[in-house]
Design a protein around this motif. Sequence first.
Motif, mmCIF file in Angstrom:
data_model
loop_
_atom_site.group_PDB
_atom_site.id
_atom_site.type_symbol
_atom_site.label_atom_id
_atom_site.label_comp_id
_atom_site.label_asym_id
_atom_site.label_seq_id
_atom_site.Cartn_x
_atom_site.Cartn_y
_atom_site.Cartn_z
ATOM 1 N N SER A 41 0.860 -1.177 0.000
ATOM 2 C CA SER A 41 0.000 0.000 0.000
ATOM 3 C C SER A 41 0.900 1.232 0.000
ATOM 4 C CB SER A 41 -0.898 0.012 1.237
ATOM 5 O OG SER A 41 -1.764 -1.102 1.252
ATOM 6 N N ILE A 42 0.426 2.309 -0.617
ATOM 7 C CA ILE A 42 1.226 3.518 -0.736
ATOM 8 C C ILE A 42 0.769 4.537 0.300
ATOM 9 C CG2 ILE A 42 2.072 5.297 -2.295
ATOM 10 C CD1 ILE A 42 2.720 2.376 -3.087
ATOM 11 N N GLU A 43 1.734 5.115 1.021
ATOM 12 C CA GLU A 43 1.453 6.137 2.020
ATOM 13 C C GLU A 43 2.282 7.383 1.718
ATOM 14 O OE1 GLU A 43 -0.663 6.243 4.425
ATOM 15 O OE2 GLU A 43 -1.353 4.165 4.585
ATOM 16 N N SER A 44 1.863 8.512 2.272
ATOM 17 C CA SER A 44 2.568 9.776 2.069
ATOM 18 C C SER A 44 3.694 9.932 3.088
ATOM 19 C CB SER A 44 1.608 10.957 2.186
ATOM 20 O OG SER A 44 2.326 12.180 2.194
ATOM 21 N N LEU A 45 4.877 10.165 2.575
ATOM 22 C CA LEU A 45 6.030 10.396 3.439
ATOM 23 C C LEU A 45 5.934 11.737 4.152
ATOM 24 C CD1 LEU A 45 8.757 9.060 4.188
ATOM 25 C CD2 LEU A 45 9.784 10.279 2.271
ATOM 26 N N VAL A 46 5.101 12.629 3.623
ATOM 27 C CA VAL A 46 4.951 13.976 4.197
ATOM 28 C C VAL A 46 3.738 14.057 5.111
ATOM 29 C CG1 VAL A 46 4.601 16.420 3.668
ATOM 30 C CG2 VAL A 46 6.107 15.021 2.216
ATOM 31 N N ASP A 47 2.585 13.619 4.628
ATOM 32 C CA ASP A 47 1.340 13.756 5.384
ATOM 33 C C ASP A 47 1.148 12.673 6.444
ATOM 34 O OD1 ASP A 47 0.712 15.959 3.795
ATOM 35 O OD2 ASP A 47 -0.299 14.710 2.301
ATOM 36 N N ASN A 48 1.743 11.524 6.215
ATOM 37 C CA ASN A 48 1.581 10.419 7.163
ATOM 38 C C ASN A 48 2.893 9.640 7.277
ATOM 39 O OD1 ASN A 48 0.165 8.747 8.965
ATOM 40 N ND2 ASN A 48 -0.433 7.333 7.340
ATOM 41 N N PRO A 49 3.963 10.305 7.734
ATOM 42 C CA PRO A 49 5.276 9.664 7.786
ATOM 43 C C PRO A 49 5.290 8.485 8.755
ATOM 44 C CG PRO A 49 5.297 11.717 9.018
ATOM 45 C CD PRO A 49 3.985 11.666 8.305
ATOM 46 N N PRO A 50 6.300 7.623 8.656
ATOM 47 C CA PRO A 50 6.337 6.424 9.492
ATOM 48 C C PRO A 50 6.141 6.689 10.978
ATOM 49 C CG PRO A 50 7.984 6.241 7.779
ATOM 50 C CD PRO A 50 7.390 7.615 7.645
ATOM 51 N N ALA A 51 6.711 7.763 11.496
ATOM 52 C CA ALA A 51 6.576 8.033 12.928
ATOM 53 C C ALA A 51 5.135 8.308 13.324
ATOM 54 C CB ALA A 51 7.458 9.218 13.320
ATOM 55 N N VAL A 52 4.354 8.899 12.426
ATOM 56 C CA VAL A 52 2.929 9.124 12.680
ATOM 57 C C VAL A 52 2.151 7.838 12.430
ATOM 58 C CG1 VAL A 52 0.884 10.407 11.949
ATOM 59 C CG2 VAL A 52 3.092 11.578 12.137
ATOM 60 N N TRP A 53 2.480 7.173 11.359
ATOM 61 C CA TRP A 53 1.786 5.947 10.971
ATOM 62 C C TRP A 53 1.882 4.874 12.057
ATOM 63 C CZ3 TRP A 53 3.026 0.867 10.286
ATOM 64 C CH2 TRP A 53 2.158 0.092 9.517
ATOM 65 N N LEU A 54 3.029 4.769 12.699
ATOM 66 C CA LEU A 54 3.236 3.717 13.693
ATOM 67 C C LEU A 54 2.205 3.759 14.818
ATOM 68 C CD1 LEU A 54 7.129 3.529 14.210
ATOM 69 C CD2 LEU A 54 5.658 1.903 13.020
ATOM 70 N N LYS A 55 1.947 4.965 15.338
ATOM 71 C CA LYS A 55 1.052 5.058 16.497
ATOM 72 C C LYS A 55 -0.395 4.753 16.142
ATOM 73 C CE LYS A 55 0.310 10.094 16.284
ATOM 74 N NZ LYS A 55 -1.119 10.012 15.938
ATOM 75 N N ASP A 56 -0.726 4.840 14.849
ATOM 76 C CA ASP A 56 -2.101 4.573 14.426
ATOM 77 C C ASP A 56 -2.304 3.155 13.897
ATOM 78 O OD1 ASP A 56 -2.869 7.198 15.012
ATOM 79 O OD2 ASP A 56 -2.243 7.915 13.024
ATOM 80 N N ASN A 57 -1.218 2.413 13.719
ATOM 81 C CA ASN A 57 -1.347 1.123 13.036
ATOM 82 C C ASN A 57 -0.713 -0.054 13.755
ATOM 83 O OD1 ASN A 57 -2.494 1.577 10.058
ATOM 84 N ND2 ASN A 57 -1.251 3.355 10.612
ATOM 85 N N LEU A 58 -0.070 0.157 14.883
ATOM 86 C CA LEU A 58 0.546 -0.945 15.610
ATOM 87 C C LEU A 58 -0.186 -1.210 16.904
ATOM 88 C CD1 LEU A 58 4.367 -0.282 15.191
ATOM 89 C CD2 LEU A 58 2.886 -1.763 13.835
ATOM 90 N N GLY A 59 -0.318 -2.480 17.246
ATOM 91 C CA GLY A 59 -0.953 -2.844 18.498
ATOM 92 C C GLY A 59 0.047 -2.929 19.641
ATOM 93 N N LYS A 60 -0.458 -3.000 20.832
ATOM 94 C CA LYS A 60 0.394 -3.103 22.008
ATOM 95 C C LYS A 60 1.224 -4.378 21.946
ATOM 96 C CE LYS A 60 0.228 -2.998 27.057
ATOM 97 N NZ LYS A 60 -0.653 -2.897 28.259
ATOM 98 N N GLY A 61 2.508 -4.222 22.218
ATOM 99 C CA GLY A 61 3.409 -5.364 22.229
ATOM 100 C C GLY A 61 4.020 -5.714 20.891
ATOM 101 N N ALA A 62 3.610 -5.036 19.810
ATOM 102 C CA ALA A 62 4.193 -5.309 18.496
ATOM 103 C C ALA A 62 5.679 -4.974 18.518
ATOM 104 C CB ALA A 62 3.482 -4.498 17.420
ATOM 105 N N ARG A 63 6.496 -5.863 17.977
ATOM 106 C CA ARG A 63 7.950 -5.679 17.963
ATOM 107 C C ARG A 63 8.400 -5.346 16.536
ATOM 108 N NH1 ARG A 63 11.194 -7.735 21.693
ATOM 109 N NH2 ARG A 63 12.548 -8.756 20.142
ATOM 110 N N ILE A 64 8.924 -4.121 16.383
ATOM 111 C CA ILE A 64 9.307 -3.622 15.068
ATOM 112 C C ILE A 64 10.814 -3.410 15.032
ATOM 113 C CG2 ILE A 64 8.966 -1.837 13.330
ATOM 114 C CD1 ILE A 64 6.495 -3.516 13.938
ATOM 115 N N GLY A 65 11.481 -4.119 14.142
ATOM 116 C CA GLY A 65 12.924 -4.007 14.033
ATOM 117 C C GLY A 65 13.349 -2.839 13.161
#
Length: 213
Positions: A95-119
């Motif tokens: 899926s394509i996301e915006s690096l400006v409007d929804n960068p990874p640091a913003v995306w993470l808090k909206d798309n990861l569940g508690k305890g998810a381990r991201i390397g």
Amino acid sequence: MFQTFDSAGDPAVGKPRVALLRQWLEANGLDGFIVPRADEHQGEYVADRSARLKWLTGFSGSAGVAIVLRDRAFVFVDGRYTLQVRSEVDLDIFSIESLVDNPPAVWLKDNLGKGARIGFDPWLHTISEIKALQASADKTGAVLVPLDKNPIDIIWEDQPDAPVAPVELHPIGFAGELAKDKLARLAAAIAKDGATHAVLTDPSSIAWAFNIR
């Protein structure tokens, strides 16, 4: 050097390579991995060995990030690449996301569940990027895991060697100014700002200052 608008990406590479990465993630107890386009020097240009984002996704642009989870995968690009990315990656996989409007640091808090381990590979991120990613992970209860070895380097069987060509002086006809004169101007600017030293980390800045290529 002539600019070309021919696509250098290949959408066919994504499916098998993402599958390999997911096998590695499962075997190592991780739920996802972040793949920036950057190399260890954070320069604009990366060596073929460091083109991990392109190898994994097929996307050949100069800025981007991929996040691969166990069941989903995303490529983040800015406005320059909204058309290009769709021709270079497999849209059934990414899926394509915006690096400006929804960068990874913003995306993470909206798309990861508690305890998810991201390397992530700490060599490929700036300190500010890691702080922003960590802050988002903390909000959702996810865990950022710094890795000693980049998994792309493990699964990329024919990964090119690191470049070992000798450094050469750039001819004065192209450089336009002797390195000693550039360094004198830099020293004057540093002193004017009340400092005694400056650290250059960007490869292009170092190459410019010392007239090397």
